[in-house]
Design a protein around this motif. Structure first.
Motif, mmCIF file in Angstrom:
data_model
loop_
_atom_site.group_PDB
_atom_site.id
_atom_site.type_symbol
_atom_site.label_atom_id
_atom_site.label_comp_id
_atom_site.label_asym_id
_atom_site.label_seq_id
_atom_site.Cartn_x
_atom_site.Cartn_y
_atom_site.Cartn_z
ATOM 1 N N MET A 128 0.819 -1.208 0.000
ATOM 2 C CA MET A 128 0.000 0.000 0.000
ATOM 3 C C MET A 128 0.854 1.259 0.000
ATOM 4 N N GLU A 129 1.993 1.212 0.692
ATOM 5 C CA GLU A 129 2.901 2.362 0.679
ATOM 6 C C GLU A 129 3.592 2.493 -0.680
ATOM 7 N N GLU A 130 4.037 1.360 -1.232
ATOM 8 C CA GLU A 130 4.738 1.410 -2.519
ATOM 9 C C GLU A 130 3.853 1.992 -3.619
ATOM 10 N N PHE A 131 2.569 1.642 -3.608
ATOM 11 C CA PHE A 131 1.670 2.084 -4.667
ATOM 12 C C PHE A 131 0.801 3.267 -4.236
ATOM 13 N N HIS A 132 1.151 3.889 -3.113
ATOM 14 C CA HIS A 132 0.501 5.125 -2.646
ATOM 15 C C HIS A 132 -1.023 4.978 -2.580
ATOM 16 N N ILE A 133 -1.468 3.881 -1.996
ATOM 17 C CA ILE A 133 -2.902 3.627 -1.873
ATOM 18 C C ILE A 133 -3.455 4.434 -0.704
ATOM 19 N N LYS A 134 -4.410 5.279 -0.984
ATOM 20 C CA LYS A 134 -4.959 6.167 0.030
ATOM 21 C C LYS A 134 -6.153 5.552 0.759
ATOM 22 N N LYS A 135 -6.834 4.628 0.105
ATOM 23 C CA LYS A 135 -7.975 3.990 0.755
ATOM 24 C C LYS A 135 -7.477 3.058 1.856
ATOM 25 N N GLY A 136 -8.409 2.620 2.692
ATOM 26 C CA GLY A 136 -8.046 1.771 3.804
ATOM 27 C C GLY A 136 -8.286 0.296 3.521
ATOM 28 N N LEU A 137 -7.927 -0.528 4.510
ATOM 29 C CA LEU A 137 -8.059 -1.971 4.365
ATOM 30 C C LEU A 137 -8.450 -2.573 5.705
ATOM 31 N N ASP A 138 -9.504 -3.382 5.689
ATOM 32 C CA ASP A 138 -9.939 -4.110 6.878
ATOM 33 C C ASP A 138 -9.569 -5.581 6.696
ATOM 34 N N ILE A 139 -8.888 -6.148 7.695
ATOM 35 C CA ILE A 139 -8.449 -7.538 7.633
ATOM 36 C C ILE A 139 -8.893 -8.259 8.899
ATOM 37 N N ARG A 140 -9.500 -9.424 8.700
ATOM 38 C CA ARG A 140 -9.856 -10.292 9.825
ATOM 39 C C ARG A 140 -9.085 -11.591 9.638
ATOM 40 N N LEU A 141 -8.222 -11.903 10.582
ATOM 41 C CA LEU A 141 -7.405 -13.104 10.508
ATOM 42 C C LEU A 141 -7.906 -14.139 11.508
ATOM 43 N N ARG A 142 -8.279 -15.294 10.989
ATOM 44 C CA ARG A 142 -8.694 -16.411 11.849
ATOM 45 C C ARG A 142 -7.587 -17.450 11.844
ATOM 46 N N LYS A 143 -6.881 -17.585 12.970
ATOM 47 C CA LYS A 143 -5.750 -18.495 13.082
ATOM 48 C C LYS A 143 -6.218 -19.911 13.437
ATOM 49 N N MET A 144 -5.770 -20.868 12.635
ATOM 50 C CA MET A 144 -5.972 -22.284 12.928
ATOM 51 C C MET A 144 -4.636 -23.026 12.969
ATOM 52 N N ILE A 145 -3.661 -22.542 12.170
ATOM 53 C CA ILE A 145 -2.325 -23.120 12.182
ATOM 54 C C ILE A 145 -1.678 -22.780 13.527
ATOM 55 N N PRO A 146 -1.068 -23.766 14.201
ATOM 56 C CA PRO A 146 -0.411 -23.465 15.474
ATOM 57 C C PRO A 146 0.636 -22.352 15.330
ATOM 58 N N VAL A 147 0.731 -21.498 16.348
ATOM 59 C CA VAL A 147 1.657 -20.368 16.348
ATOM 60 C C VAL A 147 3.026 -20.826 16.860
ATOM 61 N N ALA A 148 4.089 -20.282 16.252
ATOM 62 C CA ALA A 148 5.468 -20.617 16.636
ATOM 63 C C ALA A 148 5.667 -22.125 16.656
ATOM 64 N N ALA A 149 5.309 -22.757 15.520
ATOM 65 C CA ALA A 149 5.252 -24.214 15.477
ATOM 66 C C ALA A 149 6.088 -24.840 14.373
ATOM 67 N N GLY A 150 6.819 -24.034 13.586
ATOM 68 C CA GLY A 150 7.598 -24.588 12.499
ATOM 69 C C GLY A 150 6.770 -24.934 11.279
ATOM 70 N N MET A 151 5.607 -24.298 11.138
ATOM 71 C CA MET A 151 4.708 -24.602 10.022
ATOM 72 C C MET A 151 4.447 -23.397 9.126
ATOM 73 N N ALA A 152 5.217 -22.328 9.316
ATOM 74 C CA ALA A 152 5.141 -21.124 8.475
ATOM 75 C C ALA A 152 3.770 -20.465 8.494
ATOM 76 N N GLY A 153 3.074 -20.549 9.619
ATOM 77 C CA GLY A 153 1.749 -19.934 9.695
ATOM 78 C C GLY A 153 1.787 -18.432 9.449
ATOM 79 N N GLY A 154 2.700 -17.729 10.116
ATOM 80 C CA GLY A 154 2.799 -16.286 9.924
ATOM 81 C C GLY A 154 3.224 -15.920 8.525
ATOM 82 N N SER A 155 4.151 -16.685 7.957
ATOM 83 C CA SER A 155 4.610 -16.419 6.587
ATOM 84 C C SER A 155 3.492 -16.657 5.587
ATOM 85 N N SER A 156 2.698 -17.698 5.815
ATOM 86 C CA SER A 156 1.589 -17.986 4.913
ATOM 87 C C SER A 156 0.510 -16.911 5.007
ATOM 88 N N ASP A 157 0.282 -16.405 6.212
ATOM 89 C CA ASP A 157 -0.670 -15.293 6.373
ATOM 90 C C ASP A 157 -0.188 -14.068 5.600
#
Length: 291
Positions: free
Chosen positions: A74-103
């Motif tokens: 959004m910064e690179e392309f100078h997007i002025k509008k906003g963005l709403d994101i809802r993240l529902r976690k099912m992949i275990p956190v800090a588990a070696g499964m790249a959950g954060g990277s995949s998100d």
């Protein structure tokens, strides 16, 4: 827009050397599995990014990779509008499964589509590595050889059909701790990554499972012996082999029979060794990400 951010396992993980800049060069086989977080993303008339999650302890600012990925584009392309994101976690956190990277990968996809930026997959992957070494792979998905610090990717043939049992004990592991305590120069028994690639190309599940190895186990398992206990439990109940994924602590077992896998899943739950138990299969459905 609804997007699926899928987890990964490492069928094989080798550390080639530690570089002068402190990073470790790796050679590993990555595999996407049918286990995912969900991102709901929508354009907003209010400027800025608003991120909400189903887990109260997750950050909702630039300390979250989802926020960082979306903000980068959004910064690179100078997007002025906003963005709403809802993240529902099912992949275990800090588990070696790249959950954060995949998100983060899903966030790149979502921003690109919502604001019609027209970036190709290659262009997204070039940006993604700035957020995390696993993020380019999480954009590509499937079965792949990862080299360098994990950003040099070579697509492979699909993993042979199988059933995958996931067991995550009630602990978290710091990737930084694991790599900081790994003595890369002392590794003598390196995983046969080239042999595993040949087995994948031949469609040989026994050839894959016989070569499963992860050099990071030598650091994580002594610190958390429950990982070895979960591995032994899976193998005792019919797994072709079992291995720690990434820097841990998640363990996965590969099964060639669904009934055996289901029975092993029940046994692992009864054992109390794993807080989260999940039975799934490899994912080979491409990189569309949309649900």
């Amino acid at each position: 827009m609804k997007l699926q951010a899928m987890a990964k396992i490492n069928l094989g993980l080798d550390v080639v050397r530690k570089r002068d800049d402190g990073y470790h060069e790796v050679r590993m086989i990555m595999q996407t599995i049918q286990m995912y977080d969900q991102l709901d993303m929508a354009e907003s008339s209010r400027p800025g990014i608003r991120l909400a999650t189903n887990l109260a302890y997750l950050p909702n600012n630039e300390n979250n990779l989802v926020y960082r990925a979306a903000n980068m584009l959004m910064e690179e392309f100078h997007i002025k509008k906003g963005l709403d994101i809802r993240l529902r976690k099912m992949i275990p956190v800090a588990a070696g499964m790249a959950g954060g990277s995949s998100d983060a990968a899903a966030a790149f996809i979502g921003v690109n589509r919502i604001f019609r930026l027209g970036l190709s997959m290659d262009e997204l992957m070039q940006r993604a590595v700035k957020v995390g070494a696993d993020v380019p792979y999480c954009l590509m998905r499937g079965t792949a050889l990862a080299e360098g610090i994990g950003e040099k990717l070579t697509p492979l043939a699909p993993m042979p059909p199988c059933h995958i049992l996931i067991g995550k004990p009630g602990i978290s592991v710091s990737t930084k701790f694991v790599y900081s305590n790994l003595r890369a120069g002392e590794i003598k028994d390196h995983p046969d990554i080239s042999g595993m690639i040949r087995a994948i190309e031949e469609g040989s599940l026994p050839g894959v499972t016989a070569r499963m190895a992860n050099v990071l186990e030598r650091v994580t398992i002594p610190a958390h012996p429950v990982i070895e206990e979960i591995k032994r439990n899976m193998i005792a109940h019919g797994a072709c082999n079992a291995l720690m994924s990434g820097s841990g602590p998640t363990v996965f077992g590969i099964f060639d029979n669904r009934r055996t896998a289901e029975a092993a899943s029940r046994a692992l739950k009864r054992s109390g060794l794993a807080r989260q138990v999940f039975l799934t299969r490899p994912f080979q459905g491409g990189n569309t990400h949309e649900k």
